[in-house]
Design a protein around this motif. Sequence first.
Motif, PDB file in Angstrom:
ATOM      1  N   LEU A 186       1.493  11.382  -1.464  1.00 45.75           N
ATOM      2  CA  LEU A 186       2.200  10.102  -2.047  1.00 45.75           C
ATOM      3  C   LEU A 186       1.985  10.169  -3.731  1.00 45.75           C
ATOM      4  O   LEU A 186       2.932   9.830  -4.152  1.00 45.75           O
ATOM      5  N   ARG A 187       0.762  10.797  -4.192  1.00 45.33           N
ATOM      6  CA  ARG A 187       0.863  10.841  -5.887  1.00 45.33           C
ATOM      7  C   ARG A 187       1.983  11.858  -6.300  1.00 45.33           C
ATOM      8  O   ARG A 187       2.440  11.686  -7.251  1.00 45.33           O
ATOM      9  N   ALA A 188       2.153  12.905  -5.456  1.00 46.89           N
ATOM     10  CA  ALA A 188       3.267  13.878  -5.752  1.00 46.89           C
ATOM     11  C   ALA A 188       4.461  13.220  -5.920  1.00 46.89           C
ATOM     12  O   ALA A 188       5.442  13.726  -6.655  1.00 46.89           O
ATOM     13  N   LYS A 189       4.786  12.016  -4.994  1.00 53.55           N
ATOM     14  CA  LYS A 189       5.930  11.436  -5.301  1.00 53.55           C
ATOM     15  C   LYS A 189       6.027  10.476  -6.149  1.00 53.55           C
ATOM     16  O   LYS A 189       7.002   9.694  -6.293  1.00 53.55           O
ATOM     17  N   THR A 194      -2.774   4.307  -4.399  1.00 54.80           N
ATOM     18  CA  THR A 194      -2.149   4.622  -3.011  1.00 54.80           C
ATOM     19  C   THR A 194      -3.340   4.596  -2.105  1.00 54.80           C
ATOM     20  O   THR A 194      -4.494   4.819  -2.312  1.00 54.80           O
ATOM     21  N   PRO A 195      -3.044   4.205  -0.802  1.00 48.84           N
ATOM     22  CA  PRO A 195      -4.056   4.131   0.204  1.00 48.84           C
ATOM     23  C   PRO A 195      -4.214   5.635   0.663  1.00 48.84           C
ATOM     24  O   PRO A 195      -3.462   6.362   0.341  1.00 48.84           O
ATOM     25  N   ASP A 196      -5.056   5.939   1.470  1.00 49.46           N
ATOM     26  CA  ASP A 196      -5.430   7.070   2.032  1.00 49.46           C
ATOM     27  C   ASP A 196      -4.524   7.616   2.901  1.00 49.46           C
ATOM     28  O   ASP A 196      -3.820   8.857   2.847  1.00 49.46           O
ATOM     29  N   PHE A 197      -3.646   6.859   3.737  1.00 46.98           N
ATOM     30  CA  PHE A 197      -2.681   7.211   4.598  1.00 46.98           C
ATOM     31  C   PHE A 197      -1.532   6.338   4.750  1.00 46.98           C
ATOM     32  O   PHE A 197      -1.812   5.100   4.960  1.00 46.98           O
ATOM     33  N   ILE A 198      -0.357   6.689   4.480  1.00 46.63           N
ATOM     34  CA  ILE A 198       0.804   5.858   4.930  1.00 46.63           C
ATOM     35  C   ILE A 198       1.550   6.483   6.153  1.00 46.63           C
ATOM     36  O   ILE A 198       1.620   7.623   6.412  1.00 46.63           O
ATOM     37  N   LEU A 199       1.874   5.687   7.388  1.00 44.91           N
ATOM     38  CA  LEU A 199       2.229   5.990   8.361  1.00 44.91           C
ATOM     39  C   LEU A 199       3.574   5.971   8.305  1.00 44.91           C
ATOM     40  O   LEU A 199       4.403   5.221   7.742  1.00 44.91           O
ATOM     41  N   GLN A 200       4.318   7.187   9.009  1.00 41.79           N
ATOM     42  CA  GLN A 200       5.750   7.279   8.928  1.00 41.79           C
ATOM     43  C   GLN A 200       6.153   8.030  10.320  1.00 41.79           C
ATOM     44  O   GLN A 200       5.445   8.737  10.867  1.00 41.79           O
ATOM     45  N   VAL A 201       7.551   8.167  10.409  1.00 45.02           N
ATOM     46  CA  VAL A 201       8.085   8.949  11.475  1.00 45.02           C
ATOM     47  C   VAL A 201       8.657  10.401  10.890  1.00 45.02           C
ATOM     48  O   VAL A 201       8.614  10.410   9.623  1.00 45.02           O
ATOM     49  N   PRO A 202       8.646  11.403  11.654  1.00 42.10           N
ATOM     50  CA  PRO A 202       8.998  12.742  11.261  1.00 42.10           C
ATOM     51  C   PRO A 202      10.181  12.639  10.244  1.00 42.10           C
ATOM     52  O   PRO A 202      10.387  13.521   9.402  1.00 42.10           O
ATOM     53  N   VAL A 203      11.221  11.727  10.527  1.00 43.05           N
ATOM     54  CA  VAL A 203      12.431  11.600   9.645  1.00 43.05           C
ATOM     55  C   VAL A 203      12.268  10.868   8.427  1.00 43.05           C
ATOM     56  O   VAL A 203      13.040  10.372   7.892  1.00 43.05           O
ATOM     57  N   VAL A 204      10.873  10.607   8.151  1.00 49.03           N
ATOM     58  CA  VAL A 204      10.553   9.854   7.151  1.00 49.03           C
ATOM     59  C   VAL A 204      11.000   8.408   7.022  1.00 49.03           C
ATOM     60  O   VAL A 204      11.150   7.835   6.164  1.00 49.03           O
ATOM     61  N   GLN A 238      -7.543  -2.862  -5.127  1.00 46.79           N
ATOM     62  CA  GLN A 238      -6.805  -1.646  -4.106  1.00 46.79           C
ATOM     63  C   GLN A 238      -5.906  -2.586  -3.261  1.00 46.79           C
ATOM     64  O   GLN A 238      -4.672  -2.312  -3.151  1.00 46.79           O
ATOM     65  N   PHE A 239      -6.552  -3.310  -2.336  1.00 48.44           N
ATOM     66  CA  PHE A 239      -5.757  -3.483  -0.956  1.00 48.44           C
ATOM     67  C   PHE A 239      -4.731  -4.551  -1.323  1.00 48.44           C
ATOM     68  O   PHE A 239      -3.768  -4.246  -0.661  1.00 48.44           O
ATOM     69  N   TRP A 240      -4.830  -5.515  -2.252  1.00 42.09           N
ATOM     70  CA  TRP A 240      -3.520  -6.333  -2.181  1.00 42.09           C
ATOM     71  C   TRP A 240      -2.397  -5.509  -2.983  1.00 42.09           C
ATOM     72  O   TRP A 240      -1.198  -5.896  -2.841  1.00 42.09           O
ATOM     73  N   SER A 241      -2.839  -4.477  -3.801  1.00 41.27           N
ATOM     74  CA  SER A 241      -1.683  -3.748  -4.479  1.00 41.27           C
ATOM     75  C   SER A 241      -1.040  -2.784  -3.188  1.00 41.27           C
ATOM     76  O   SER A 241       0.054  -2.416  -3.469  1.00 41.27           O
TER      77      SER A 241
END
Length: 287
Positions: A186-189, A194-204, A238-241
Amino acid sequence: MILTKAQYDEIAQCLVSVPPTRQSLRKLKQRFPSQSQATLLSIFSQEYQKHIKRTHAKHHTSEAIENYYQRYLNGVVKNGAAPVLLELANEVDYAPSLMARIILERFLQEHEETPPSKSVINSMLRDPSQIPDGVLANQVYQCIVNDCCYGPLVDCIKHAIGHEHEVLLRDLLLEKNLSFLDEDQLRAKGYDKTPDFILQVPVVMLCPLAVEGHIIHWIESKASFGDECSHHAYLHDQFWSYWNRFGPGLVIYWYGFIQELDCNRERGILLKACFPTDIVTLCHSTA
């Protein structure tokens, strides 16, 4: 381990008059045998840190610093091998590692031509062999290894535990075949907070996760106990952001939390003490 506010207050009250030692932690475990060692240690550390923040200023007046330094000098003259600095810290109810920092800074001010920089002090605390006085180096070392709440050794342990739980969470997500972006990706983007993990599908395409009837888009791992002070700080910082940027999310306090703090579910922030087992993936259609 989820505690009610009353249960938490009972534990915290027991910590009011005890020193931050491993012996105190053992007594706490005996007093509350149903609570896990990790949960009690997290509460123990957080409550002591609150105490240190409340009393920090009085230990950093010029009078206090000079008094501590002279007591240190007198003590090591009598017996340089005795834990003079550690006993002084315990006597005045201050963290041993922080007392070591005070005395080290005062010593260097007296023996160096220029005031020591913060980076130099930190380096000497991490590796006391760098201290240009053998007796003081040994005294600082004793403080560092006997401090269970502050200091470079504790910082390394906390960092390792935090990383361990992030790896555990990653493995659990992979085990459930859930696609995600981690913090580094996420930081590279270009994201900053950022949270530790963003959930997504393989097609982003965003693929939220349903937990107990609630949909979440992100998961944050906290290898600590969620008390009022820390949780409200995390909400603000963090969390509300995360919620504003990514939508509803889940926070896992691996060592438990105060039950009454899980009051923002309808607004989009859920709390759990472990990875949820009853999850359903909801994929968006492109049609």
